[in-house]
Design an enzyme around this catalytic site. Structure first.
Site, PDB file in Angstrom:
ATOM      1  CG  ASN A 128      75.695 -79.962 -46.999  1.00 32.38           C
ATOM      2  OD1 ASN A 128      74.573 -80.864 -47.029  1.00 32.38           O
ATOM      3  ND2 ASN A 128      76.806 -80.369 -46.379  1.00 32.38           N
TER       4      ASN A 128
ATOM      5  CD  GLU B 169      75.895 -90.111 -46.418  1.00 27.58           C
ATOM      6  OE1 GLU B 169      75.346 -89.256 -46.790  1.00 27.58           O
ATOM      7  OE2 GLU B 169      76.665 -90.712 -46.984  1.00 27.58           O
TER       8      GLU B 169
ATOM      9  CB  CYS C  71      78.707 -83.742 -43.226  1.00 33.40           C
ATOM     10  SG  CYS C  71      79.497 -84.573 -44.341  1.00 33.40           S
TER      11      CYS C  71
HETATM   12  P1  NAP Z   1      68.272 -81.370 -41.387  1.00 38.10           P
HETATM   13  O1  NAP Z   1      67.693 -80.175 -41.211  1.00 38.10           O
HETATM   14  O2  NAP Z   1      68.208 -82.359 -40.524  1.00 38.10           O
HETATM   15  O3  NAP Z   1      67.363 -81.835 -42.976  1.00 38.10           O
HETATM   16  C1  NAP Z   1      67.727 -82.886 -43.659  1.00 38.10           C
HETATM   17  C2  NAP Z   1      66.608 -83.419 -44.199  1.00 38.10           C
HETATM   18  O4  NAP Z   1      65.596 -83.881 -43.392  1.00 38.10           O
HETATM   19  C3  NAP Z   1      65.658 -82.559 -45.257  1.00 38.10           C
HETATM   20  O5  NAP Z   1      65.237 -82.742 -46.391  1.00 38.10           O
HETATM   21  C4  NAP Z   1      64.500 -82.117 -44.176  1.00 38.10           C
HETATM   22  O6  NAP Z   1      63.219 -81.621 -45.008  1.00 38.10           O
HETATM   23  C5  NAP Z   1      64.179 -83.468 -43.833  1.00 38.10           C
HETATM   24  N1  NAP Z   1      63.442 -83.278 -42.514  1.00 38.10           N
HETATM   25  C6  NAP Z   1      63.207 -82.507 -41.631  1.00 38.10           C
HETATM   26  N2  NAP Z   1      62.346 -82.981 -40.680  1.00 38.10           N
HETATM   27  C7  NAP Z   1      62.003 -84.241 -41.183  1.00 38.10           C
HETATM   28  C8  NAP Z   1      61.224 -85.548 -40.498  1.00 38.10           C
HETATM   29  N3  NAP Z   1      60.681 -85.325 -39.404  1.00 38.10           N
HETATM   30  N4  NAP Z   1      61.286 -86.718 -41.188  1.00 38.10           N
HETATM   31  C9  NAP Z   1      61.941 -86.897 -42.444  1.00 38.10           C
HETATM   32  N5  NAP Z   1      62.793 -85.861 -42.952  1.00 38.10           N
HETATM   33  C10 NAP Z   1      62.858 -84.587 -42.199  1.00 38.10           C
HETATM   34  O7  NAP Z   1      69.851 -81.082 -42.053  1.00 38.10           O
HETATM   35  P2  NAP Z   1      70.265 -79.896 -43.005  1.00 38.10           P
HETATM   36  O8  NAP Z   1      70.226 -78.590 -42.340  1.00 38.10           O
HETATM   37  O9  NAP Z   1      69.487 -79.921 -44.259  1.00 38.10           O
HETATM   38  O10 NAP Z   1      71.765 -80.547 -43.507  1.00 38.10           O
HETATM   39  C11 NAP Z   1      72.818 -80.129 -42.462  1.00 38.10           C
HETATM   40  C12 NAP Z   1      73.223 -81.480 -41.496  1.00 38.10           C
HETATM   41  O11 NAP Z   1      73.292 -82.442 -42.629  1.00 38.10           O
HETATM   42  C13 NAP Z   1      74.591 -81.185 -40.759  1.00 38.10           C
HETATM   43  O12 NAP Z   1      74.256 -81.715 -39.626  1.00 38.10           O
HETATM   44  C14 NAP Z   1      75.507 -82.162 -41.568  1.00 38.10           C
HETATM   45  O13 NAP Z   1      76.735 -82.353 -40.861  1.00 38.10           O
HETATM   46  C15 NAP Z   1      74.547 -83.071 -42.067  1.00 38.10           C
HETATM   47  N6  NAP Z   1      75.242 -83.903 -43.362  1.00 38.10           N
HETATM   48  C16 NAP Z   1      75.854 -84.940 -43.065  1.00 38.10           C
HETATM   49  C17 NAP Z   1      76.617 -85.386 -44.155  1.00 38.10           C
HETATM   50  C18 NAP Z   1      77.235 -87.054 -43.949  1.00 38.10           C
HETATM   51  O14 NAP Z   1      77.425 -87.559 -44.796  1.00 38.10           O
HETATM   52  N7  NAP Z   1      77.318 -87.373 -42.819  1.00 38.10           N
HETATM   53  C19 NAP Z   1      76.590 -84.721 -45.415  1.00 38.10           C
HETATM   54  C20 NAP Z   1      75.890 -83.630 -45.645  1.00 38.10           C
HETATM   55  C21 NAP Z   1      75.248 -82.917 -44.409  1.00 38.10           C
HETATM   56  P3  NAP Z   1      63.225 -80.064 -44.570  1.00 38.10           P
HETATM   57  O15 NAP Z   1      64.201 -79.138 -45.301  1.00 38.10           O
HETATM   58  O16 NAP Z   1      61.973 -79.988 -45.809  1.00 38.10           O
HETATM   59  O17 NAP Z   1      62.891 -79.535 -43.261  1.00 38.10           O
END
Ligand code: NAP
Length: 499
Positions: free
Chosen positions: A167, A263, A297
């Site tokens: 995002n 995060e 988030c």
């Molecule tokens: P996600 O599906 O968890 O993916 C995040 C990152 O993790 C991607 O680069 C993904 O790569 C990678 N990843 C996936 N499997 C992994 C593994 N086994 N080991 C290491 N890395 C791995 O999250 P998203 O859909 O991109 O983002 C949305 C989520 O992020 C929401 O829950 C949101 O609340 C949270 N978020 C939190 C914050 C905060 O500051 N607290 C800010 C923004 C977003 P791939 O894309 O290649 O799978």
């Protein structure tokens, strides 16, 4: 984009490369990942589907260059960040346009994401140039004298793996990279697969800004294929991750004893007391819940209104939401596509579950392609999934409450603890409720949001681990190094109290 000559080494036609040791390469696997515009479904490009063998090479490149960077004078490290920020500002528009195309973010917000990252780089350079140590004399602890003196300064951790979410793929990788580099670490960035192209430009930017080869590296590829290999690798010294709580929990298991900054997800609740300013509250809730179609988030993810304001608030918020523009991110429509159709199905599932259990639909519940109309659900109860799960889409539940105590209870029952909001003119009461909320940050009379970026930013429970924010991130990405001086008797001056 093609006319900017500095960008030409990173791609070959539509094929983007990955960045290792100052060079742009293709994966030995021959695998690529196609990136589609979530609004138009048009093919934007391909990124490399890197393998574990590629990962090994990237990790070695980063490891071999820790010393050179750590020993580069801090002033030069800081200047690299400043020059990188200058280039981000110069190229904010073309890079923002790519960002808009690959994740469907409204164009203005996409450009401002690049500019905000430049601001983070400038501020991190300023904060980084102030890194100082401390000297402590032994005699402030019982039984010790001034003969023992500790000198403490900060050293880098080594190789930092920075993994970002789809995002804010530029900003939320940039906000990790800047503190890691200023503290003297070398960096491996693994961008999200959806949103992988825009962060690649950080390779061009940092190279032009003067980063030595191998100090900053980018590996693209599926998290499901190389994620565990990277996070579990013994040559990775720290991981800074932003993404879902599910991935974060898994990563923490694989990473073992490495320091982590996580995060994660959120379910931020807005508690609205009877005396709240209706205009201000409505505006904050609508902006907080629906910017970037709720894919934030810190989006407002549930509203808990008290009885005397609930009817008016629901009507006013619904009216505002029905006037939000919907459509093409290139035209800056507020509501655009969700990142993919799987996410739309998930959001629809939450809406269907709530409606089947008796929630009242005020507006929305319509879908075309990846666009979901902004949806307001009233009379949501705690047996509905939408009361607890993070939709990451444009749907906002109202859970009516009878007392501040009930609001606190429902807020705290969530597995998440990112931010909370209280809308009221009774500041004493707001402060007391704030003390009770089990979240990282409480906003009083304002929407939940990240930033300004020098504020501490953290989540409790499933929302995260550790604290980010410019100076906090620099601290987390370095450690104290302590040298103790033990003075000998020789040359000691005698001081007697003559009283
Ligand atoms: P996600 O599906 O968890 O993916 C995040 C990152 O993790 C991607 O680069 C993904 O790569 C990678 N990843 C996936 N499997 C992994 C593994 N086994 N080991 C290491 N890395 C791995 O999250 P998203 O859909 O991109 O983002 C949305 C989520 O992020 C929401 O829950 C949101 O609340 C949270 N978020 C939190 C914050 C905060 O500051 N607290 C800010 C923004 C977003 P791939 O894309 O290649 O799978």
């Amino acid at each position: 984009m093609n006319e900017i000559k500095e960008f030409s080494p990173m791609k070959d036609g539509l094929n983007y490369k990955y960045y290792i040791n100052g060079k742009w390469n293709v994966s030995e696997s021959g695998d690529v990942i196609a990136i589609y515009n979530p609004y138009s479904n048009e093919l934007i490009g391909y990124v490399q589907g890197c393998s574990k063998k590629d990962a090994d090479e990237v990790i070695n490149s980063a490891k071999e260059n820790v010393d050179c960077w750590e020993n580069t004078p801090l002033e030069e490290r800081v200047n690299v960040l400043r020059r990188a920020a200058d280039l981000m500002l110069k190229w904010a528009e073309p890079i923002g346009r790519i960002l808009m195309q690959e994740i469907g973010k409204p164009l203005k917000s996409a450009i401002s994401e690049i500019r905000r990252t430049a601001d983070i780089f400038y501020a991190t350079a300023d904060a980084g140039s102030q890194i100082v140590g401390e000297t402590i004399m032994g005699d402030s602890f019982k039984g010790f004298t001034k003969d023992k003196i500790s000198m403490t300064y900060r050293v880098p951790l080594g190789v930092i793996l920075c993994i970002g979410p789809f995002n804010y793929p530029f900003n939320l990788t940039g906000s990790k990279i800047a503190p890691a580099l200023v503290a003297g670490n070398s960096v491996i960035m693994k961008p999200p697969s959806e949103g992988a192209i825009t962060p690649l430009y950080l390779g061009v930017i940092l190279e032009k800004a003067g980063i030595p080869p191998g100090v900053f590296n980018i590996i693209t590829g599926r998290g499901s294929e190389i994620g565990d290999y990277l996070t579990g690798h013994p040559k990775i010294d720290m991981i800074s991750f932003t993404g879902s709580s599910e991935t974060g929990r898994h990563l923490a298991k694989v990473a073992g004893m490495k320091p982590l900054l996580l995060e994660l997800g959120g379910k931020d609740a807005a508690i609205v007391l009877d005396d709240a300013d209706l205009e201000l509250t409505t505006k904050a809730i609508v902006k907080g819940a629906f910017s970037f179609s709720g894919q934030r988030c810190t989006a407002v993810k549930r509203v808990l209104p008290m009885p005397r304001i609930a009817d008016l608030l629901v009507e006013k918020v619904t009216k505002e939401v029905m006037s939000l523009s919907i459509g093409d991110p290139a035209e800056n429509k507020v509501i655009g596509p969700l990142i993919n159709s799987k996410r739309c199905d998930f959001v629809q599932g939450l809406i269907d579950d709530a409606l089947s259990k008796g929630a009242t639909l005020k507006c929305g519940n319509r879908r075309e392609g990846n666009i979901m109309w902004p949806t307001i659900l009233d009379n949501v109860t705690i047996d509905m999934r939408i009361a607890w799960e993070e939709p990451f889409g444009p749907v906002l539940p109202f859970i009516r409450i009878r007392s501040a105590e009930e609001a606190i209870e429902i807020s705290n029952k969530s597995e998440y603890g990112l931010q909370g909001m209280i809308f009221t003119n009774n500041i004493d009461l707001a402060f007391n409720i704030a003390q009770e909320l089990e979240v990282g940050t409480v906003q009083i009379n304002g929407q939940s949001e990240r930033g300004p970026d020098h504020f501490p930013f953290l989540g409790t429970k499933s929302s995260g681990l550790g604290t980010q924010g410019i100076k906090y991130s620099i601290e987390a990405m370095s450690r104290p190094k302590v040298v103790v001086m033990n003075l000998s008797e020789k040359g000691k001056l005698i001081h007697e109290c003559r009283g």
